[in-house]
Design a protein around this motif. Sequence first.
Motif, short mmCIF file in Angstrom:
data_model
loop_
_atom_site.label_atom_id
_atom_site.label_comp_id
_atom_site.label_asym_id
_atom_site.label_seq_id
_atom_site.Cartn_x
_atom_site.Cartn_y
_atom_site.Cartn_z
N SER A 296 55.04 13.92 50.87
CA SER A 296 56.37 13.53 50.15
C SER A 296 57.68 13.87 50.85
O SER A 296 58.44 13.05 50.92
CB SER A 296 56.21 14.38 48.93
OG SER A 296 55.31 13.81 48.02
N GLU B 135 59.39 9.10 37.53
CA GLU B 135 58.00 9.19 36.83
C GLU B 135 58.25 9.00 35.32
O GLU B 135 57.47 8.46 34.59
CB GLU B 135 57.24 10.46 37.12
CG GLU B 135 57.03 10.31 38.58
CD GLU B 135 55.64 11.15 39.04
OE1 GLU B 135 55.44 12.08 38.63
OE2 GLU B 135 55.17 10.60 40.01
N GLU C 182 47.29 14.76 41.20
CA GLU C 182 48.21 13.62 40.52
C GLU C 182 47.13 12.95 39.44
O GLU C 182 45.92 13.07 39.35
CB GLU C 182 48.48 12.63 41.47
CG GLU C 182 48.80 13.26 42.93
CD GLU C 182 50.48 13.24 43.13
OE1 GLU C 182 51.06 13.79 42.13
OE2 GLU C 182 50.91 12.85 44.07
N MET D 160 60.41 19.70 39.18
CA MET D 160 59.98 18.70 38.43
C MET D 160 60.15 19.12 36.98
O MET D 160 60.38 20.40 36.62
CB MET D 160 58.35 18.25 38.60
CG MET D 160 58.00 17.52 39.75
SD MET D 160 56.53 17.03 39.67
CE MET D 160 55.62 18.36 40.28
N ASN E 130 57.63 20.75 47.82
CA ASN E 130 56.73 19.52 47.66
C ASN E 130 55.67 19.63 48.78
O ASN E 130 55.59 20.60 49.46
CB ASN E 130 57.24 18.17 47.67
CG ASN E 130 57.00 17.00 46.61
OD1 ASN E 130 55.82 16.96 46.64
ND2 ASN E 130 57.76 16.46 45.99
N ASN E 131 54.78 18.46 48.94
CA ASN E 131 53.89 18.42 49.89
C ASN E 131 54.37 17.78 51.02
O ASN E 131 55.31 17.10 51.06
CB ASN E 131 52.50 17.90 49.24
CG ASN E 131 52.70 16.47 48.80
OD1 ASN E 131 53.68 15.74 49.30
ND2 ASN E 131 52.32 16.34 47.38
N ARG F 149 65.38 22.02 43.57
CA ARG F 149 64.73 21.34 42.66
C ARG F 149 63.47 21.61 42.21
O ARG F 149 62.62 21.65 42.99
CB ARG F 149 65.19 19.83 42.92
CG ARG F 149 64.78 18.76 42.10
CD ARG F 149 63.20 18.24 42.55
NE ARG F 149 62.71 17.33 41.56
CZ ARG F 149 61.53 16.82 41.52
NH1 ARG F 149 60.64 17.29 42.58
NH2 ARG F 149 61.16 15.95 40.58
N ARG G 77 51.92 22.51 47.53
CA ARG G 77 53.44 22.31 47.58
C ARG G 77 53.97 23.74 48.25
O ARG G 77 53.73 24.56 47.98
CB ARG G 77 54.23 22.17 45.98
CG ARG G 77 53.55 20.76 45.64
CD ARG G 77 53.95 20.55 44.08
NE ARG G 77 55.52 20.22 43.92
CZ ARG G 77 55.88 18.99 43.58
NH1 ARG G 77 55.14 18.09 43.54
NH2 ARG G 77 57.22 18.74 43.36
N ARG H 27 50.77 6.03 38.47
CA ARG H 27 50.48 7.06 39.06
C ARG H 27 51.41 8.07 39.14
O ARG H 27 52.52 7.78 39.88
CB ARG H 27 50.12 6.48 40.58
CG ARG H 27 49.10 7.65 41.37
CD ARG H 27 49.64 8.85 41.54
NE ARG H 27 51.10 8.53 42.32
CZ ARG H 27 51.72 9.40 42.52
NH1 ARG H 27 51.70 10.60 41.79
NH2 ARG H 27 52.99 9.25 42.96
N HIS I 86 56.23 6.58 45.40
CA HIS I 86 56.08 6.77 46.93
C HIS I 86 55.99 5.15 47.29
O HIS I 86 55.79 4.10 46.67
CB HIS I 86 54.86 7.35 47.20
CG HIS I 86 54.95 8.91 47.01
ND1 HIS I 86 55.95 9.46 47.37
CD2 HIS I 86 54.27 9.63 45.96
CE1 HIS I 86 55.74 10.85 46.84
NE2 HIS I 86 54.73 10.70 46.30
N PHE J 114 62.74 13.01 40.13
CA PHE J 114 62.31 12.55 41.87
C PHE J 114 63.36 11.69 42.30
O PHE J 114 64.03 11.63 43.56
CB PHE J 114 60.87 12.12 41.90
CG PHE J 114 60.20 12.37 43.15
CD1 PHE J 114 60.60 13.53 43.92
CD2 PHE J 114 59.59 11.52 44.00
CE1 PHE J 114 60.01 13.82 45.12
CE2 PHE J 114 58.85 11.76 45.07
CZ PHE J 114 59.23 12.73 45.80
C1 BDP Z 1 54.97 14.36 44.67
C2 BDP Z 1 54.32 13.29 43.69
C3 BDP Z 1 55.13 12.60 42.67
C4 BDP Z 1 56.05 13.62 41.95
C5 BDP Z 1 57.07 14.34 43.10
C6 BDP Z 1 58.09 15.13 42.46
O1 BDP Z 1 53.40 12.71 44.39
O2 BDP Z 1 54.34 11.81 41.58
O3 BDP Z 1 57.06 12.91 41.52
O4 BDP Z 1 56.25 14.98 43.97
O5 BDP Z 1 58.23 16.33 43.09
O6 BDP Z 1 54.35 15.15 45.45
O7 BDP Z 1 58.72 14.71 41.33
#
Ligand code: BDP
Length: 333
Positions: free
Chosen positions: A222, A78, A245, A180, A218-219, A178, A157, A94, A40, A201
Amino acid sequence: MNRRTMLRLIAFTAVSAFAGHTTRPALSQQKLVLKASDVHPLGYPTVEAVVRMGKTLEAGSGGRLSIQMYPAMQLGGEKEMIEQAQVGALAIARVSIGPMGPMVPELNVFNLPFMFRDDAHMEKVIDGEIGTELLKKLTDHPTSGLIGLCWMNAGTRHVYNSKKPIKGVEDLKGLKIRMMGNQVFVDTMNALGGNGVAMGFDQLVSAMQTGVVDGAENNPPSFMAQNHYQVAKYFTMTEHLIIPELLVFSRISWQKLSPDDQALIKKLSKETQAEQRVLWYEAENAAIAKMKAAGTEIITDIDKKPFQDAVKPVWDKYGAKYAAMVKRIEAVN
Ligand code: BDP
């Protein structure tokens, strides 16, 4: 040079996760700059919390220890960050618990759909003995190569897409969403009737723009910080996942620290967990306000029951393995 080659270069030509330790004498006197990374941008609650932790660390160590933040996927997605921390090229990462699940199976319990009742439930679990236990599982895992420092909030999410408003579970049918990189998530989306597509991501924005996927989940912070709102106009409060996280430290780099420095970082991590939470809720409220201002259609009045019923196959597939832990999580009040 393409982005991937550049990332490899950064990772593998980096001497160590410590930048700029120039002096030779006693370990306790060396000046260490710890490299940290996050997907982020600056200002995002997880990033801000680690930046603040760096300042406290600097003050608490008399200027010997500090943190240099590489935000906004400068060091890759990540997966890349985890790999860099494992080889000692990055000190602090993170990451979401999502991509950690396949590596440390005990963590995957948090990734089950509708595992937590709400944010408060999730917070009690990570703040309590289960949270401590799972951080230790990560640290003790023989091949994780990581030390679990603390948890962070990441809210709830929800599913969003560029095609149509999702008002019921049947609307997900045929949409490429999509997820993760974790089979639990792909199975979850498939069980909900959509087509779950595992993807980093770092590839998501262009995949949405080019129509490789129709949406993601997602949230709100994000969704806004990563500019997904510019492509996906429909956002449905499905609340299918509440996953915290993780802040992790490279095990190779950790072993080079003195016990006192390790203790100081552990103590500050605990404080960071609490501080990030405050930042989280501010960011979440701000993101929802921005979504409204940007014209995102937010669908809140959905019946969650059919969504919960639809993910039963996921629980049938993975739940038994976690039965004892699920019971303990559910018992947290
Ligand atoms: C976000 C997270 C991040 C993830 C991402 C994802 O903060 O760590 O990489 O989602 O969807 O909310 O990959």
